[in-house]
Design a protein around this motif. Structure first.
Motif, PDB file in Angstrom:
ATOM      1  N   PHE A   1       0.842  -1.192   0.000  1.00  0.00           N
ATOM      2  CA  PHE A   1       0.000   0.000   0.000  1.00  0.00           C
ATOM      3  C   PHE A   1       0.878   1.243   0.000  1.00  0.00           C
ATOM      4  CE2 PHE A   1      -2.753   2.868   2.796  1.00  0.00           C
ATOM      5  CZ  PHE A   1      -3.410   3.426   1.710  1.00  0.00           C
ATOM      6  N   ALA A   2       0.853   1.999  -1.100  1.00  0.00           N
ATOM      7  CA  ALA A   2       1.676   3.202  -1.245  1.00  0.00           C
ATOM      8  C   ALA A   2       0.791   4.442  -1.199  1.00  0.00           C
ATOM      9  CB  ALA A   2       2.430   3.161  -2.574  1.00  0.00           C
TER      10      ALA A   2
ATOM     11  N   ALA B   1      -4.899  16.242   4.680  1.00  0.00           N
ATOM     12  CA  ALA B   1      -5.745  15.601   3.663  1.00  0.00           C
ATOM     13  C   ALA B   1      -5.165  14.247   3.260  1.00  0.00           C
ATOM     14  CB  ALA B   1      -5.892  16.513   2.445  1.00  0.00           C
ATOM     15  N   GLN B   2      -3.853  14.186   3.038  1.00  0.00           N
ATOM     16  CA  GLN B   2      -3.213  12.910   2.697  1.00  0.00           C
ATOM     17  C   GLN B   2      -3.382  11.912   3.840  1.00  0.00           C
ATOM     18  OE1 GLN B   2       0.851  14.227   2.000  1.00  0.00           O
ATOM     19  NE2 GLN B   2       0.714  13.492  -0.118  1.00  0.00           N
ATOM     20  N   GLU B   3      -3.153  12.379   5.052  1.00  0.00           N
ATOM     21  CA  GLU B   3      -3.228  11.497   6.215  1.00  0.00           C
ATOM     22  C   GLU B   3      -4.629  10.899   6.364  1.00  0.00           C
ATOM     23  OE1 GLU B   3      -1.923  11.373  10.879  1.00  0.00           O
ATOM     24  OE2 GLU B   3      -2.254  13.325   9.959  1.00  0.00           O
ATOM     25  N   GLU B   4      -5.663  11.718   6.167  1.00  0.00           N
ATOM     26  CA  GLU B   4      -7.036  11.225   6.286  1.00  0.00           C
ATOM     27  C   GLU B   4      -7.309  10.150   5.237  1.00  0.00           C
ATOM     28  OE1 GLU B   4     -10.970  10.411   5.299  1.00  0.00           O
ATOM     29  OE2 GLU B   4      -9.782  11.657   3.952  1.00  0.00           O
ATOM     30  N   GLU B   5      -6.957  10.437   3.976  1.00  0.00           N
ATOM     31  CA  GLU B   5      -7.213   9.471   2.909  1.00  0.00           C
ATOM     32  C   GLU B   5      -6.392   8.198   3.112  1.00  0.00           C
ATOM     33  OE1 GLU B   5      -7.773   9.395  -1.898  1.00  0.00           O
ATOM     34  OE2 GLU B   5      -6.214  10.700  -1.116  1.00  0.00           O
TER      35      GLU B   5
ATOM     36  N   PRO C   1       3.752   0.851   4.632  1.00  0.00           N
ATOM     37  CA  PRO C   1       5.014   1.399   5.116  1.00  0.00           C
ATOM     38  C   PRO C   1       4.865   2.331   6.318  1.00  0.00           C
ATOM     39  CG  PRO C   1       4.923   1.542   2.738  1.00  0.00           C
ATOM     40  CD  PRO C   1       3.560   1.099   3.205  1.00  0.00           C
ATOM     41  N   ARG C   2       3.765   3.036   6.373  1.00  0.00           N
ATOM     42  CA  ARG C   2       3.549   3.974   7.478  1.00  0.00           C
ATOM     43  C   ARG C   2       3.465   3.253   8.813  1.00  0.00           C
ATOM     44  NH1 ARG C   2      -1.651   7.829   8.480  1.00  0.00           N
ATOM     45  NH2 ARG C   2      -0.766   8.961  10.238  1.00  0.00           N
ATOM     46  N   THR C   3       2.784   2.121   8.847  1.00  0.00           N
ATOM     47  CA  THR C   3       2.603   1.402  10.107  1.00  0.00           C
ATOM     48  C   THR C   3       3.696   0.364  10.339  1.00  0.00           C
ATOM     49  OG1 THR C   3       1.109  -0.177   9.046  1.00  0.00           O
ATOM     50  CG2 THR C   3       0.105   1.765  10.086  1.00  0.00           C
ATOM     51  N   ALA C   4       4.624   0.251   9.379  1.00  0.00           N
ATOM     52  CA  ALA C   4       5.701  -0.745   9.488  1.00  0.00           C
ATOM     53  C   ALA C   4       7.053  -0.075   9.736  1.00  0.00           C
ATOM     54  CB  ALA C   4       5.740  -1.593   8.225  1.00  0.00           C
ATOM     55  N   GLY C   5       7.036   1.030  10.429  1.00  0.00           N
ATOM     56  CA  GLY C   5       8.283   1.708  10.766  1.00  0.00           C
ATOM     57  C   GLY C   5       8.753   2.695   9.727  1.00  0.00           C
ATOM     58  N   GLY C   6       7.912   3.013   8.760  1.00  0.00           N
ATOM     59  CA  GLY C   6       8.298   3.945   7.712  1.00  0.00           C
ATOM     60  C   GLY C   6       7.733   5.328   7.909  1.00  0.00           C
ATOM     61  N   ASP C   7       7.212   5.609   9.095  1.00  0.00           N
ATOM     62  CA  ASP C   7       6.645   6.929   9.361  1.00  0.00           C
ATOM     63  C   ASP C   7       7.786   7.925   9.493  1.00  0.00           C
ATOM     64  OD1 ASP C   7       4.914   8.971   9.812  1.00  0.00           O
ATOM     65  OD2 ASP C   7       4.083   8.183  11.679  1.00  0.00           O
TER      66      ASP C   7
ATOM     67  N   SER D   1      17.884   4.478   5.216  1.00  0.00           N
ATOM     68  CA  SER D   1      18.303   3.319   4.427  1.00  0.00           C
ATOM     69  C   SER D   1      17.438   2.115   4.737  1.00  0.00           C
ATOM     70  CB  SER D   1      19.771   2.992   4.701  1.00  0.00           C
ATOM     71  OG  SER D   1      20.585   4.072   4.338  1.00  0.00           O
ATOM     72  N   HIS D   2      17.119   1.939   6.005  1.00  0.00           N
ATOM     73  CA  HIS D   2      16.261   0.819   6.415  1.00  0.00           C
ATOM     74  C   HIS D   2      14.871   0.947   5.785  1.00  0.00           C
ATOM     75  CE1 HIS D   2      14.258  -2.204   8.846  1.00  0.00           C
ATOM     76  NE2 HIS D   2      13.350  -1.281   9.124  1.00  0.00           N
ATOM     77  N   VAL D   3      14.303   2.148   5.810  1.00  0.00           N
ATOM     78  CA  VAL D   3      12.974   2.373   5.224  1.00  0.00           C
ATOM     79  C   VAL D   3      12.993   2.037   3.735  1.00  0.00           C
ATOM     80  CG1 VAL D   3      11.264   4.151   4.622  1.00  0.00           C
ATOM     81  CG2 VAL D   3      12.191   4.038   6.950  1.00  0.00           C
TER      82      VAL D   3
END
Length: 149
Positions: free
Chosen positions: A8-9, A16-20, A39-45, A56-58
């Motif tokens: 999910f990208a 607005a982006q965060e809500e959608e 990615p947001r909930t998998a440590g990519g925030d 680099s990890h992200v």
């Protein structure tokens, strides 16, 4: 239907982006036949100013999950550059892509995106695509029913 791995990208860098992103992410997670990597909930925030090792990890984690995905769903409403990069990477890896663009309406869609994946303009269209086995088959060039820019 066998469980499908979905990447999910989408950006989440303004309200607005965060809500959608949250709403569509929750929608995807409710589907029992999908294993969603977000990615947001998998440590990519990612927040600017983090150390290089984290960045680099992200990057590596995201590309690994795209490589492993059966399909990529990407929110294109806000033209987030990272999301567009992820879809280009996914296409190069011959991953089927669904571009989610609820603000598109009758406006023209980008040529490169229109020809490299399927388009969902609302959650009903997204749902239809996700339950259709044909959606999970990569094509070099896709058809698009609408105006292209």
């Amino acid at each position: 239907m066998t469980k499908k791995k979905l990447y999910f990208a989408g950006g989440w860098f303004n309200p607005a982006q965060e809500e959608e992103h949250t709403r569509i992410g929750n929608f995807l997670e409710r589907h029992y036949f999908l294993e969603v990597f977000n990615p947001r909930t998998a440590g990519g925030d990612f927040k600017p100013g983090k150390d290089c090792d984290h960045m680099s990890h992200v990057l590596q984690n995201n590309t690994d999950h795209i490589d492993d995905a059966d399909i990529v769903v990407a929110i294109t409403d806000y033209k987030d550059m990272g999301t567009l990069w992820e879809t280009g990477y996914a296409y190069a890896k011959q991953k089927p892509i669904v571009y989610y663009c609820e603000t598109l309406g009758d406006k023209p869609f980008n040529l490169m995106l229109a020809k490299t994946g399927r388009v969902a303009r609302d959650v009903d269209e997204l749902e239809e695509l996700l339950i259709n086995e044909e959606t999970y088959k990569f094509r070099q060039i896709y058809d698009f029913d609408g105006d292209i820019e």
